[in-house]
Design a protein around this motif. Structure first.
Motif, short mmCIF file in Angstrom:
data_model
loop_
_atom_site.label_atom_id
_atom_site.label_comp_id
_atom_site.label_asym_id
_atom_site.label_seq_id
_atom_site.Cartn_x
_atom_site.Cartn_y
_atom_site.Cartn_z
N MET A 98 -6.21 -0.03 -1.56
CA MET A 98 -5.20 0.18 -0.53
C MET A 98 -5.37 1.61 0.00
O MET A 98 -5.45 2.57 -0.76
N SER A 99 -5.40 1.73 1.30
CA SER A 99 -5.60 3.05 1.90
C SER A 99 -4.33 3.89 1.81
O SER A 99 -3.25 3.39 1.51
N GLU A 100 -4.49 5.17 2.08
CA GLU A 100 -3.36 6.11 2.02
C GLU A 100 -2.30 5.75 3.07
O GLU A 100 -1.10 5.85 2.82
N LYS A 101 -2.76 5.31 4.23
CA LYS A 101 -1.83 4.93 5.30
C LYS A 101 -1.00 3.71 4.90
O LYS A 101 0.18 3.63 5.17
N GLN A 102 -1.63 2.75 4.24
CA GLN A 102 -0.92 1.55 3.79
C GLN A 102 0.07 1.88 2.69
O GLN A 102 1.17 1.33 2.65
N LYS A 103 -0.28 2.80 1.78
CA LYS A 103 0.65 3.23 0.74
C LYS A 103 1.85 3.93 1.35
O LYS A 103 2.98 3.74 0.91
N HIS A 104 1.57 4.73 2.37
CA HIS A 104 2.63 5.45 3.08
C HIS A 104 3.60 4.46 3.74
O HIS A 104 4.81 4.59 3.62
N ALA A 105 3.03 3.48 4.43
CA ALA A 105 3.85 2.46 5.11
C ALA A 105 4.60 1.61 4.09
O ALA A 105 5.76 1.24 4.32
N SER A 106 3.98 1.31 2.97
CA SER A 106 4.63 0.50 1.94
C SER A 106 5.82 1.25 1.32
O SER A 106 6.88 0.66 1.09
N ALA A 107 5.66 2.54 1.07
CA ALA A 107 6.76 3.36 0.54
C ALA A 107 7.89 3.46 1.55
O ALA A 107 9.07 3.39 1.18
N TYR A 108 7.54 3.60 2.82
CA TYR A 108 8.54 3.64 3.88
C TYR A 108 9.35 2.34 3.91
O TYR A 108 10.57 2.36 3.96
N TRP A 109 8.65 1.21 3.87
CA TRP A 109 9.32 -0.08 3.94
C TRP A 109 10.19 -0.32 2.70
O TRP A 109 11.29 -0.84 2.80
N LYS A 110 9.70 0.08 1.54
CA LYS A 110 10.45 -0.09 0.30
C LYS A 110 11.76 0.70 0.36
O LYS A 110 12.82 0.20 -0.03
N GLU A 111 11.70 1.93 0.84
CA GLU A 111 12.91 2.74 0.96
C GLU A 111 13.85 2.18 2.01
O GLU A 111 15.07 2.18 1.84
N ASN A 112 13.30 1.66 3.10
CA ASN A 112 14.10 1.04 4.15
C ASN A 112 14.87 -0.16 3.61
O ASN A 112 16.07 -0.30 3.85
N VAL A 113 14.22 -1.02 2.86
CA VAL A 113 14.86 -2.20 2.29
C VAL A 113 15.93 -1.80 1.28
O VAL A 113 16.99 -2.43 1.21
N LYS A 114 15.69 -0.73 0.53
CA LYS A 114 16.68 -0.24 -0.42
C LYS A 114 17.97 0.17 0.31
O LYS A 114 19.07 -0.23 -0.07
N TYR A 115 17.82 0.96 1.37
CA TYR A 115 19.00 1.40 2.13
C TYR A 115 19.70 0.22 2.79
O TYR A 115 20.93 0.14 2.80
N LEU A 116 18.94 -0.69 3.33
CA LEU A 116 19.51 -1.87 3.97
C LEU A 116 20.29 -2.72 2.97
O LEU A 116 21.38 -3.19 3.27
N SER A 117 19.75 -2.88 1.78
CA SER A 117 20.44 -3.65 0.74
C SER A 117 21.76 -3.00 0.33
O SER A 117 22.77 -3.69 0.16
N ILE A 118 21.75 -1.69 0.20
CA ILE A 118 22.97 -0.97 -0.16
C ILE A 118 24.04 -1.14 0.93
O ILE A 118 25.20 -1.45 0.63
N LEU A 119 23.64 -0.97 2.18
CA LEU A 119 24.61 -1.07 3.28
C LEU A 119 25.15 -2.49 3.43
O LEU A 119 26.34 -2.69 3.68
#
Length: 86
Positions: free
Chosen positions: A1-22
């Motif tokens: 997995m490239s660095e850009k994909q890891k970056h996007a995956s971390a972004y999406w994971k954090e986004n889903v976490k915030y969305l779930s909380i809200l």
């Protein structure tokens, strides 16, 4: 997995976490305050109306609109954190 994909995956994971909380907050306010806890909340009056009734009719909508603004603010910070801002 490239660095850009890891970056996007971390972004999406954090986004889903915030969305779930809200969404959990919204569920608790709309379902909990409007249906489950309405009898206890009806002991309190807000503007002449029972608080349980108020949450069922208007309160959950107000909370949802507030949560939209909170989500926008959180996402702007998240975009800046991961470099997706314009």
């Amino acid at each position: 997995m490239s660095e850009k994909q890891k970056h996007a995956s971390a972004y999406w994971k954090e986004n889903v976490k915030y969305l779930s909380i809200l969404l959990t907050i919204w569920f608790i306010v709309s379902y909990g305050c409007g249906i489950l806890f309405k009898d206890a909340l009806n002991e309190i009056r807000l503007g002449g109306f029972k608080l349980g009734f108020w949450f069922a009719q208007q309160g959950s909508i107000y909370v949802f609109v507030i949560l939209i603004f909170v989500y926008v603010r959180i996402m702007n910070k998240l975009d800046k954190k991961y470099g997706f801002d314009e």
